[in-house]
Write an enzyme that holds these catalytic residues in place. Structure first.
Site, PDB file in Angstrom:
ATOM      1  CE  LYS A  22       5.271   4.305  19.264  1.00  0.00           C
ATOM      2  NZ  LYS A  22       4.932   3.006  19.578  1.00  0.00           N
ATOM      3  CB  ALA A  51      -5.364   0.388   8.750  1.00  0.00           C
ATOM      4  CG  MET A  78       3.585  -0.437  10.003  1.00  0.00           C
ATOM      5  SD  MET A  78       4.151  -0.982  11.621  1.00  0.00           S
ATOM      6  CE  MET A  78       3.161  -2.438  11.893  1.00  0.00           C
ATOM      7  N   GLY A 121      -6.452   2.981  14.523  1.00  0.00           N
ATOM      8  CA  GLY A 121      -6.986   1.654  14.214  1.00  0.00           C
ATOM      9  C   GLY A 121      -7.440   0.931  15.458  1.00  0.00           C
ATOM     10  CG  ASP A 151       0.040   6.244  18.686  1.00  0.00           C
ATOM     11  OD1 ASP A 151      -0.244   5.096  18.391  1.00  0.00           O
ATOM     12  OD2 ASP A 151       0.758   6.553  19.659  1.00  0.00           O
TER      13      ASP A 151
HETATM   14  N1  SAH Z   1      -3.304  -0.385  15.153  1.00  0.00           N
HETATM   15  C1  SAH Z   1      -3.367   0.090  13.809  1.00  0.00           C
HETATM   16  C2  SAH Z   1      -2.118  -0.240  13.031  1.00  0.00           C
HETATM   17  C3  SAH Z   1      -0.908   0.471  13.565  1.00  0.00           C
HETATM   18  S1  SAH Z   1       0.521   0.098  12.632  1.00  0.00           S
HETATM   19  C4  SAH Z   1      -4.605  -0.487  13.107  1.00  0.00           C
HETATM   20  O1  SAH Z   1      -5.257  -1.381  13.661  1.00  0.00           O
HETATM   21  O2  SAH Z   1      -4.936  -0.027  12.028  1.00  0.00           O
HETATM   22  C5  SAH Z   1       0.574   1.462  11.544  1.00  0.00           C
HETATM   23  C6  SAH Z   1       0.191   1.059  10.158  1.00  0.00           C
HETATM   24  O3  SAH Z   1      -1.219   0.969  10.020  1.00  0.00           O
HETATM   25  C7  SAH Z   1       0.588   2.051   9.101  1.00  0.00           C
HETATM   26  O4  SAH Z   1       1.942   1.941   8.756  1.00  0.00           O
HETATM   27  C8  SAH Z   1      -0.302   1.623   7.974  1.00  0.00           C
HETATM   28  O5  SAH Z   1       0.178   0.448   7.382  1.00  0.00           O
HETATM   29  C9  SAH Z   1      -1.579   1.269   8.694  1.00  0.00           C
HETATM   30  N2  SAH Z   1      -2.554   2.380   8.693  1.00  0.00           N
HETATM   31  C10 SAH Z   1      -3.016   3.048   9.763  1.00  0.00           C
HETATM   32  N3  SAH Z   1      -3.926   3.982   9.381  1.00  0.00           N
HETATM   33  C11 SAH Z   1      -4.043   3.893   8.052  1.00  0.00           C
HETATM   34  C12 SAH Z   1      -4.824   4.577   7.077  1.00  0.00           C
HETATM   35  N4  SAH Z   1      -5.674   5.555   7.401  1.00  0.00           N
HETATM   36  N5  SAH Z   1      -4.684   4.230   5.777  1.00  0.00           N
HETATM   37  C13 SAH Z   1      -3.834   3.236   5.426  1.00  0.00           C
HETATM   38  N6  SAH Z   1      -3.073   2.566   6.301  1.00  0.00           N
HETATM   39  C14 SAH Z   1      -3.173   2.875   7.596  1.00  0.00           C
END
Ligand code: SAH
Length: 504
Positions: free
Chosen positions: A274, A336, A387, A306, A252
């Site tokens: 995406k 995250a 998000m 994440g 991704d």
């Molecule tokens: N599966 C991922 C989330 C995917 S949705 C998880 O568990 O973290 C995508 C959202 O995750 C982003 O829009 C943001 O809100 C958050 N995100 C992912 N990586 C991030 C990071 N390094 N710092 C801050 N927000 C993050």
């Protein structure tokens, strides 16, 4: 990368060593071990050379080498022990066109000599590009302890069977899977234990069995793996193991390139990232691609930012795999919220502030979401919004319109856990403007609740401690500086500070 790591075949090639110092002797010894023909140019030789002089491939010349003489050499090492003479010979050698290495002068080197862990035919080379030879030596010591001495024997043993396995298994993937199984199983254990005869018999049986199976079994496997929020150190051991096994990697936009780099070097990499409103590959097609690749017999790594089951649509992909009977494994990752919390010094729960924590998305399937913010933001509960950056203004307005206290502390963490992490703190009333002024790019999460105030305390604790000095730039933003802050954090320093001051 400052240097291209390669292993040169110097067997029977002429190599010049200029200088009779101890350093020259070490180079000459290594070259002889690798099968080179070595000529040492030096008026006098250090006594370290005494064992080398008798070697059939060793030659000593008392003359200084001439430019035209050096032309016939494959490589040239210079270590006279005198920096001016080193520079002089460097100029002579360069004019001859030969590749040159000058001891302790990375600026004059065409190539550098790595530290090595020698388990021939397995050789591990470590280079810090001249930046820190001591760190290189420390790494070497660790690897020496980690790699059993018998690995050389194991490599020689399997080397004898390569051709036979090649004949029995024509498919490259099947061959690789076979060797992974062998090297991870009882055959390797037997070789390491010194029982090569029994290992040979067992391996012969495995080769026959694998050849028969490869004609019938073609289904691969899918690994749905969470890559964490950015810092590669946050990967799990299991994720790393699966990344080493995969034939193809689908990743991704949110997966940090440094993490994708940790996948098996020759695995095929497919970007299926995406962006909001810019779908490189629709979800349905990603799921179909996973199925198709697995049906081709591949081990497919679906690498997600994440955790795959937290706003990661991992569940949807798995449903498709189930429909087609594709075997799969799910490997969790640090989400995250957890990563950003630890790296920003904002605990998500705390006995005095919050006894529960909810994760919500700021963006639903069909756009911005409506929530009962009053219920979510009740006292004693932390809310983390994923998000939410694009909707930040509206989200904050909605909260306040529903009667939530405008002075409730809130923070935005942008690029959490990465070297460019930024943290903006404020309140429901100020946060959107502060984030706009900070021109955050995302990905970001929003943390709302009184736990946000702990960030200052944790900062203070860290600064109080000599061993955990937090050096981050703190700058007020715009007129509302008193109510909010933007911090750009030295992640390394923060990690050290957090690990010493935070107890969840
Ligand atoms: N599966 C991922 C989330 C995917 S949705 C998880 O568990 O973290 C995508 C959202 O995750 C982003 O829009 C943001 O809100 C958050 N995100 C992912 N990586 C991030 C990071 N390094 N710092 C801050 N927000 C993050």
């Amino acid at each position: 990368m400052d240097h291209l790591p390669i292993f040169l075949d110097v067997k029977d090639k002429w190599v010049a060593v200029i200088g009779g110092s101890i350093a020259s002797a070490r180079k000459a010894e290594m070259l002889l071990r690798a099968g080179a023909q070595v000529t040492v140019f030096a008026a006098q030789l250090d006594e370290e050379f005494s064992d080398l002089c008798a070697h059939a491939a060793f030659e000593h010349s008392r003359k200084e080498p001439l430019q035209r003489e050096l032309r016939s050499f494959f490589l040239c090492f210079i270590a006279t022990g005198d920096s001016q003479r080193d520079e002089h010979f460097h100029a002579v050698a360069k004019q001859s066109g030969v590749l040159v290495n000058v001891a302790d002068r990375p600026d004059l080197c065409d190539f550098v000599m790595p530290s090595i862990v020698d388990r021939s035919p397995v050789v591990v080379a470590i280079s810090t590009g001249g930046a820190s030879p001591i760190l290189g030596r420390m790494l070497k010591a660790r690897l020496e302890a980690l790699i059993p001495a018998a690995y050389g024997r194991l490599a020689k043993f399997v080397g004898q069977f390569r051709a036979r396995v090649g004949e029995g298994l024509s498919d490259a993937n099947a061959r690789r899977h076979f060797w992974e199984r062998v090297l991870d199983g009882p055959v390797a254990e037997m070789v390491l234990a010194g029982n090569e005869q029994a290992a040979e018999a067992m391996l012969a049986g495995e080769i026959d069995r694998a050849a028969q199976e490869s004609e019938t079994d073609t289904t691969g496997e899918v690994y749905l793996v969470g890559g964490g929020p950015g810092d590669p150190d946050l990967l799990t051991f299991r994720a790393l193991r699966l990344m080493q096994k995969a034939d193809v990697v689908l990743y991704d936009r949110l997966v940090d390139p440094a993490i994708v780099d940790l996948a098996r070097r020759d695995a095929e990499r497919i970007y299926v990232g995406k962006r909001r409103n810019d779908h490189t590959l629709p979800q349905e097609e990603i799921s179909e691609l996973l199925v198709r690749l697995a049906q081709e017999g591949k081990r497919v790594l679906r690498l997600k930012g994440g955790d795959p089951f937290i706003f990661g649509r991992g569940g949807e992909e798995i449903e498709k795999l189930l429909e087609h009977n594709i075997p799969f494994q799910v490997c969790p990752g640090i989400t995250a919220a957890a990563g950003c919390s630890a790296y920003s010094g904002i605990p998500l729960t705390h006995r005095d502030h919050a006894q529960s924590c909810v994760f919500v998305t700021g963006h639903g399937k069909d756009g911005p979401i409506d929530r009962d913010w009053n219920a979510l933001l009740r006292p004693g509960q932390t809310v983390v919004i994923y998000m939410g950056l694009a909707q930040l203004d509206r989200l904050m307005q909605d909260c306040m319109a529903q009667g939530v206290d405008p002075e409730l502390p809130a923070a935005v963490i942008d690029n959490g856990t990465r070297a460019n992490q930024r943290v903006v703190t404020g309140t429901l009333r100020t946060l959107a403007a502060l984030a706009r002024e900070a021109n955050l790019r995302g990905p970001t999460i929003i943390i709302i609740g009184s736990v946000v105030t702990l960030r200052d305390r944790l900062n203070w604790y860290a600064a109080e401690r000599d061993e955990a000095i937090v050096t981050h730039e703190s700058s007020s933003i715009g007129d509302s500086g008193e109510m909010g802050r933007l911090d750009t954090i030295d992640t390394e320093v923060w990690r050290a500070a957090c690990s010493q001051t935070m107890t969840f």
